[in-house]
Design an enzyme around this catalytic site. Structure first.
Site, PDB file in Angstrom:
ATOM      1  N   ASN A 148      50.751  -5.898 -49.754  1.00 52.01           N
ATOM      2  CA  ASN A 148      50.440  -7.334 -50.163  1.00 52.01           C
ATOM      3  C   ASN A 148      50.233  -7.938 -49.041  1.00 52.01           C
ATOM      4  OD1 ASN A 148      49.652  -9.750 -51.098  1.00 52.01           O
ATOM      5  ND2 ASN A 148      51.893 -10.071 -52.286  1.00 52.01           N
ATOM      6  N   TRP A 149      48.914  -8.283 -48.497  1.00 52.93           N
ATOM      7  CA  TRP A 149      48.631  -8.887 -47.103  1.00 52.93           C
ATOM      8  C   TRP A 149      49.177 -10.281 -47.285  1.00 52.93           C
ATOM      9  CZ3 TRP A 149      43.908  -6.134 -44.502  1.00 52.93           C
ATOM     10  CH2 TRP A 149      44.477  -4.704 -44.451  1.00 52.93           C
ATOM     11  N   LYS A 150      49.181 -10.883 -48.246  1.00 61.00           N
ATOM     12  CA  LYS A 150      49.222 -12.353 -48.779  1.00 61.00           C
ATOM     13  C   LYS A 150      48.120 -12.958 -47.931  1.00 61.00           C
ATOM     14  CE  LYS A 150      53.945 -11.734 -50.099  1.00 61.00           C
ATOM     15  NZ  LYS A 150      55.388 -12.271 -50.112  1.00 61.00           N
ATOM     16  N   HIS A 173      52.503 -12.838 -59.499  1.00 64.43           N
ATOM     17  CA  HIS A 173      53.311 -13.153 -58.291  1.00 64.43           C
ATOM     18  C   HIS A 173      54.324 -14.478 -58.102  1.00 64.43           C
ATOM     19  CE1 HIS A 173      54.818 -13.060 -54.143  1.00 64.43           C
ATOM     20  NE2 HIS A 173      54.361 -11.556 -54.090  1.00 64.43           N
ATOM     21  N   GLU A 203      54.876 -16.283 -55.877  1.00 57.77           N
ATOM     22  CA  GLU A 203      54.216 -17.404 -54.982  1.00 57.77           C
ATOM     23  C   GLU A 203      52.965 -18.238 -55.942  1.00 57.77           C
ATOM     24  OE1 GLU A 203      53.288 -14.848 -51.975  1.00 57.77           O
ATOM     25  OE2 GLU A 203      55.369 -14.962 -51.442  1.00 57.77           O
ATOM     26  N   GLU A 261      60.102  -8.159 -58.438  1.00 60.60           N
ATOM     27  CA  GLU A 261      60.123  -8.927 -57.140  1.00 60.60           C
ATOM     28  C   GLU A 261      61.106  -9.952 -57.647  1.00 60.60           C
ATOM     29  OE1 GLU A 261      56.610  -8.011 -54.640  1.00 60.60           O
ATOM     30  OE2 GLU A 261      56.371  -9.718 -55.397  1.00 60.60           O
ATOM     31  N   GLY A 268      60.579 -12.073 -48.667  1.00 59.81           N
ATOM     32  CA  GLY A 268      60.416 -12.916 -47.111  1.00 59.81           C
ATOM     33  C   GLY A 268      61.538 -13.489 -46.795  1.00 59.81           C
ATOM     34  N   GLY A 307      55.418  -6.866 -48.576  1.00 56.95           N
ATOM     35  CA  GLY A 307      54.749  -8.151 -48.137  1.00 56.95           C
ATOM     36  C   GLY A 307      54.668  -7.926 -46.819  1.00 56.95           C
ATOM     37  N   GLY A 308      55.621  -8.656 -45.913  1.00 55.75           N
ATOM     38  CA  GLY A 308      55.639  -8.738 -44.399  1.00 55.75           C
ATOM     39  C   GLY A 308      55.360  -7.345 -43.627  1.00 55.75           C
TER      40      GLY A 308
HETATM   41  P1  13P Z   1      58.054  -9.495 -48.423  1.00 51.30           P
HETATM   42  O1  13P Z   1      58.182  -7.758 -48.280  1.00 51.30           O
HETATM   43  O2  13P Z   1      57.618 -10.010 -47.214  1.00 51.30           O
HETATM   44  O3  13P Z   1      59.552  -9.794 -48.744  1.00 51.30           O
HETATM   45  O4  13P Z   1      57.361  -9.671 -49.510  1.00 51.30           O
HETATM   46  C1  13P Z   1      57.481  -9.103 -51.017  1.00 51.30           C
HETATM   47  C2  13P Z   1      56.458  -9.599 -51.739  1.00 51.30           C
HETATM   48  O5  13P Z   1      56.260 -10.820 -52.120  1.00 51.30           O
HETATM   49  C3  13P Z   1      55.283  -8.535 -52.134  1.00 51.30           C
HETATM   50  O6  13P Z   1      54.349  -8.983 -53.257  1.00 51.30           O
END
Ligand code: 13P
Length: 260
Positions: free
Chosen positions: A12-14, A97, A99, A169, A175, A236-237
């Site tokens: 997930n590149w956000k 998600h 977020e 999650e 994060g 994510g990251g």
């Molecule tokens: P991180 O791997 O950066 O903690 O993010 C997880 C995430 O929200 C994947 O959708």
């Protein structure tokens, strides 16, 4: 994990990367994924969909989006419909998600509508559920997961529900560098599988892939994937770093090591 379920690692590149960097990263991942690896998907920003779709063409790496609107078209300035994502080459779309829930007010009812819209357009949704730290500390984890999961899939015909991937999650692990322990992840995944069984029976539950997301990295993926109900990861990251993400894709477990 069960040999019946194909492992799945999604990035997930956000809200990261311009076109040049997106194209470079997509190429590096595509070149590093081989036959026999887990299924891999890149959930990229809307602006990068077309460019990354072109790069991934003919490769086993799938394209995904991070959000959608529930209506098929109309006067919804700034929104993107499921059909438009399918048209752009997406196979997957992340729905619900944390977020989106936390920062953009997405309720369980909205998540349910988005899930239906994604399925209606032939997309495979990645449905995210997870509790906050406060909810975990006040023993509300199981109630929150049950409410989020049940509300999302309620009323879906089993044949449609079978196209969903779930992602656990925990909000406190996203994060933050604080990963759920393999035991905590397994406990939550087993619970979600039980919810799936209650909703649509044991066959559905046994086939449901449940990804773990929250500070997944090269250093913890092997222990997570060694859990029987962890079928993959939503990253994510670390999905923005080709060497780390490829190491995550190439996870090893005791079972895999024994086969080699
Ligand atoms: P991180 O791997 O950066 O903690 O993010 C997880 C995430 O929200 C994947 O959708």
């Amino acid at each position: 994990m069960s040999p019946k379920r194909i492992p799945f690692i999604a990035g997930n590149w956000k809200m990261h990367l311009g076109l040049a960097d997106a194209a470079k990263l997509a190429r590096e991942i595509k070149d590093g994924v081989g036959a026999g690896d887990a299924e891999v998907a890149l959930c990229v920003p809307y602006t990068a969909l077309i460019v990354v779709a072109e790069i991934l063409k003919g490769s086993p790496v799938r394209l995904g989006a991070q959000n959608l609107h529930w209506e098929p078209q109309g006067a919804f300035t700034g929104e993107i419909a499921a059909g438009q994502l399918a048209d752009a080459g997406c196979r997957y779309v992340i729905v619900g998600h944390s977020e989106r829930r936390r920062l953009f007010g997405e309720t369980n009812a909205i998540v349910h509508k988005k899930l239906g819209a994604a399925l209606g357009a032939g997309l495979s949704p990645i449905l995210c559920v997870g509790e906050t730290l406060e909810e975990r500390e006040s023993q509300k984890t199981w109630g929150v997961l049950a409410e989020q999961f049940r509300a999302a899939i309620s009323g879906l015909p089993p044949v449609e529900a079978a196209k969903i991937t779930a992602a656990y999650e925990p909000v406190w692990a996203i994060g933050t560098g604080k990963t759920a322990s393999p035991g905590q992840a397994e406990e939550a995944h087993a619970f979600i599988r039980k919810l799936a069984s209650q909703a649509h029976g044991d066959g559905f539950a046994a086939g449901l892939r449940i990804l773990y997301g929250g500070s997944v990295k090269a250093e913890n993926i092997d222990a997570l994937m060694a859990q029987p109900d962890v079928d993959g990861a939503l990253v994510g990251g670390e999905s923005l770093k080709p060497i780390s993400f490829l190491r995550i894709i190439h996870y090893t477990t005791p079972a895999a090591a024994a086969r080699n």
